[in-house]
Design a protein around this motif. Structure first.
Motif, PDB file in Angstrom:
ATOM      1  N   TYR A  34       0.828  -1.201   0.000  1.00 45.13           N
ATOM      2  CA  TYR A  34       0.000   0.000   0.000  1.00 45.13           C
ATOM      3  C   TYR A  34       0.867   1.258   0.000  1.00 45.13           C
ATOM      4  CZ  TYR A  34      -3.044   3.702   1.712  1.00 45.13           C
ATOM      5  OH  TYR A  34      -3.711   4.888   1.868  1.00 45.13           O
ATOM      6  N   ARG A  35       1.876   1.293   0.882  1.00 49.68           N
ATOM      7  CA  ARG A  35       2.727   2.481   0.981  1.00 49.68           C
ATOM      8  C   ARG A  35       3.594   2.642  -0.262  1.00 49.68           C
ATOM      9  NH1 ARG A  35       2.667   5.374   5.413  1.00 49.68           N
ATOM     10  NH2 ARG A  35       4.802   6.099   5.157  1.00 49.68           N
ATOM     11  N   LEU A  36       3.978   1.533  -0.861  1.00 50.98           N
ATOM     12  CA  LEU A  36       4.767   1.593  -2.090  1.00 50.98           C
ATOM     13  C   LEU A  36       3.936   2.188  -3.224  1.00 50.98           C
ATOM     14  CD1 LEU A  36       7.671   0.732  -2.731  1.00 50.98           C
ATOM     15  CD2 LEU A  36       6.759  -1.423  -3.578  1.00 50.98           C
ATOM     16  N   MET A  37       2.685   1.716  -3.353  1.00 50.48           N
ATOM     17  CA  MET A  37       1.796   2.242  -4.399  1.00 50.48           C
ATOM     18  C   MET A  37       1.474   3.713  -4.165  1.00 50.48           C
ATOM     19  SD  MET A  37      -0.892  -0.803  -5.328  1.00 50.48           S
ATOM     20  CE  MET A  37      -1.768  -0.616  -3.813  1.00 50.48           C
ATOM     21  N   LYS A  38       1.373   4.100  -2.918  1.00 51.24           N
ATOM     22  CA  LYS A  38       1.049   5.476  -2.558  1.00 51.24           C
ATOM     23  C   LYS A  38       2.241   6.422  -2.746  1.00 51.24           C
ATOM     24  CE  LYS A  38      -0.713   7.775   1.515  1.00 51.24           C
ATOM     25  NZ  LYS A  38      -1.113   7.629   2.889  1.00 51.24           N
ATOM     26  N   GLY A  39       3.432   5.856  -2.909  1.00 54.21           N
ATOM     27  CA  GLY A  39       4.629   6.675  -3.065  1.00 54.21           C
ATOM     28  C   GLY A  39       5.198   7.139  -1.738  1.00 54.21           C
ATOM     29  N   ALA A  40       4.778   6.517  -0.647  1.00 53.60           N
ATOM     30  CA  ALA A  40       5.266   6.879   0.685  1.00 53.60           C
ATOM     31  C   ALA A  40       6.442   5.981   1.056  1.00 53.60           C
ATOM     32  CB  ALA A  40       4.145   6.724   1.711  1.00 53.60           C
TER      33      ALA A  40
END
Length: 183
Positions: A34-40
């Motif tokens: 999720y954080r990878l897809m969000k760019g976080a």
């Protein structure tokens, strides 16, 4: 040697119930994706340091188990490693002798209350200077645990030139490890 490590933090949660280890791993993978897809930032520094600690112990041929509460309770005299955020780990009531780190070290007054719940032998800091911030009478309970960077995992860029940074690598005669000098 079997080394039980426990981590509780944003990345990996410690769950002390049947199936808790599986739920913890699933949550970690979902959070990472999720954080990878969000760019976080996908992982916290504490978790990266913890994973590197586990990996270094495995390289030394130790059997590392993560968040295995059953093992710790069956062997209450076996030392354990705690990492991440200490107050949540204290709620499980493990009585094993423990070393804490890497992770967020609580303030000294909060740490005293946590010590009453856990058998903390050593609490680590990433360097020596934060130890000096503690009262003199408690400093013996702390130790530095430098979290190193594995430069063997870096690509060899010694043949490249960059106007902003030149990276020179050499091998250490004793260990064969790459030494990196940035200029």
């Amino acid at each position: 040697m079997k080394i039980p490590l426990f981590f509780d933090g944003y990345d990996l949660r410690a769950y002390d119930f049947p199936g808790g280890q599986n739920l913890s791993q699933l949550r970690e993978r979902l959070r990472y994706g999720y954080r990878l897809m969000k760019g976080a930032q996908p992982r916290t520094g504490f978790y990266v340091a913890f994973k590197n600690l586990a990996k270094s112990l495995q390289i030394l041929d130790h059997d590392v188990v993560i968040n295995d509460f059953g093992f710790a309770r069956r062997q209450p005299d076996h030392p354990i490693g705690l990492s991440g955020y200490l107050p949540p780990l204290a709620r499980f009531g493990l009585q094993n002798p423990a070393i804490y780190g890497p992770g967020r070290v609580p303030d000294p007054t909060e740490l005293a209350a946590i010590r009453s719940k856990l058998d903390l032998k050593v609490v680590t800091y990433p360097s020596t200077w934060p130890i000096q911030l503690n009262p003199i009478e408690t400093r013996a309970q702390f130790a530095p645990m430098f979290v190193g960077i594995d430069t063997d995992a870096w690509p060899d860029m010694s043949g490249t030139t960059n106007p902003l940074m030149c990276c020179f690598t050499t091998r250490c005669a004793g260990t064969g490890k790459r030494l990196v000098k940035l200029t």
